[in-house]
Design an enzyme around this catalytic site. Structure first.
Site, short mmCIF file in Angstrom:
data_model
loop_
_atom_site.label_atom_id
_atom_site.label_comp_id
_atom_site.label_asym_id
_atom_site.label_seq_id
_atom_site.Cartn_x
_atom_site.Cartn_y
_atom_site.Cartn_z
N ARG A 1 -1.18 -1.59 3.90
CA ARG A 1 0.25 -1.42 4.18
C ARG A 1 0.53 -1.26 5.68
NH1 ARG A 1 1.77 2.69 -0.71
NH2 ARG A 1 1.57 1.20 -2.41
N ARG B 1 6.87 -0.20 6.82
CA ARG B 1 7.93 0.71 7.25
C ARG B 1 7.54 1.66 8.38
NH1 ARG B 1 9.62 2.92 1.46
NH2 ARG B 1 7.41 2.50 1.11
N ARG C 1 13.64 -6.23 8.35
CA ARG C 1 13.99 -5.90 6.96
C ARG C 1 15.49 -5.62 6.81
NH1 ARG C 1 15.54 -4.29 2.86
NH2 ARG C 1 14.56 -3.09 1.19
N ASP D 1 3.44 -9.08 -2.13
CA ASP D 1 3.39 -7.99 -3.09
C ASP D 1 2.55 -8.44 -4.28
OD1 ASP D 1 4.52 -6.19 -5.45
OD2 ASP D 1 5.11 -5.24 -3.57
N TYR E 1 2.22 -2.81 -15.03
CA TYR E 1 3.62 -2.94 -14.62
C TYR E 1 4.43 -3.76 -15.62
CZ TYR E 1 2.97 -0.89 -9.97
OH TYR E 1 2.73 -0.04 -8.93
#
Length: 346
Positions: free
Chosen positions: A26, A30, A39, A76, A153
């Site tokens: 990651r 962010r 973004r 992703d 998921y």
């Protein structure tokens, strides 16, 4: 294309390296203001993932800003269920949500084995754009989720502390679970091979929810499918990162992969003894270390490097870097790895 920095590839293969390579799960995200600027100009996360030029831009940002030894394509793991016909939404501050779950044979009939070029072409294009822009500076890592994690998921419909619907399915309808895992595995192998063809130098398989299964269920519903993926991807080195699967480390030693990722709960010496000498280990610093002082980060990073030793190690965190982490603390971790591991060999 000849890589200018091939430390990651050589370390994965067990070749002698001048210092320990370092990157972060990651790392494109962010923690970087530059990422947030891109973004915030878009409708959401999915638009960024599905726009190759922008996905390439944020993939390269940590190479420029953090000076890591590898880029990992910005994407992703949930692009795979979407490509198979099980669409997801990324809900701000809540994470992924699937409007329609897969829990019955009728639900399964809605799925397809995806064609990566037809259904995931935007990821392949992002890899090609990124490779051109990197121009051999560092390797590019491609990735996918392990079939069990993808199934979790698709059945649950969102993230969960227990994944009780997904785990329950393994008891109530194991046949359906295996049918779904078969389709996910076939899709994933084709997708990863297409990533390699597009230019990925190394592949990582993320089994994010490995640790919620019993050892017996892990060996039935996850390990055989990961084994198939490892056997199929023979063009580039493969890393398997199964969070929480400390009970399967001995099994991982038999996988046809080069690197095993360790989370921060896995003891380094014990893990090495279980995996054996013929695999590279990746990890495994606690991401929360990066909330501490620069002095503490430096000290603990050096302790980690001493325990892993100078060869067959790729420095990383034991999970993805947390979004509220100070980029300067991340740089401290990276710079300490480079400086200390280089001095270990001099």
């Amino acid at each position: 294309m000849q890589l200018k920095n091939d430390l990651l590839i050589r370390a994965a293969k067990g070749e002698t390296v001048e210092r320990t390579p370092v990157w972060l799960m990651r790392q494109a995200g962010r923690i970087l203001p530059e990422y947030r600027a891109v973004r915030e100009s878009l409708s959401g996360f999915k638009e960024l993932v599905e726009t190759p030029d922008l996905a390439a831009e944020v993939t390269i940002q940590p190479v420029d800003i953090l000076d890591v030894d590898a880029a990992i394509i910005f994407s992703d793991i949930l692009v795979v269920p979407e490509a198979m016909g099980c669409t997801y939404e990324m809900v701000e501050k809540r994470g992924p949500w699937f409007p329609k779950t897969i829990r019955t044979e009728a639900d399964l009939a809605r799925l397809r084995v995806a064609d990566p070029h037809e259904h995931l072409g935007y990821v392949l294009e992002a890899i090609k754009v990124t490779k051109r822009a990197l121009n051999g500076r560092v390797p590019l890592i491609g990735f996918a989720g392990a079939p069990w994690t993808i199934l979790a998921y698709m059945v649950e419909g969102s993230g969960s502390k227990t994944f009780s619907h997904a785990r329950g399915l393994l008891y109530t309808n194991p046949k359906l679970a295996h049918q779904m895992l078969r389709m996910i595995t076939d899709t994933t192998i084709a997708y990863l091979k297409a990533q390699v063809e597009a230019g990925a130098n190394l592949i990582q398989v993320f089994d994010s929810w490995a640790g919620i299964l019993t050892p017996a269920h892990y060996r039935e519903f996850s390990l055989p499918y990961i084994n198939e993926i490892c056997n199929a991807i023979n063009e580039v080195p493969v890393t398997v990162f199964a969070k929480g699967a400390f009970f399967a480390l001995e099994d991982f030693s038999k996988l046809n992969c080069e690197t095993i990722g360790l989370d921060w709960n896995m003891d380094i010496k014990t893990s090495r003894a279980q995996v054996g000498p013929n695999k590279t280990l990746q990890g495994n610093m606690d991401p929360c270390l990066l909330y501490s002082s620069f002095e503490t980060i430096e000290r603990e990073t050096i302790n980690m490097l001493k325990e892993f030793g100078p060869q067959r190690h790729i420095a990383n965190l034991g999970h993805g870097v947390y979004p509220d982490t100070d980029p300067e603390k991340v740089k401290c971790f990276i710079q300490t790895v480079k400086a200390y591991s280089g001095s270990m060999r001099s």
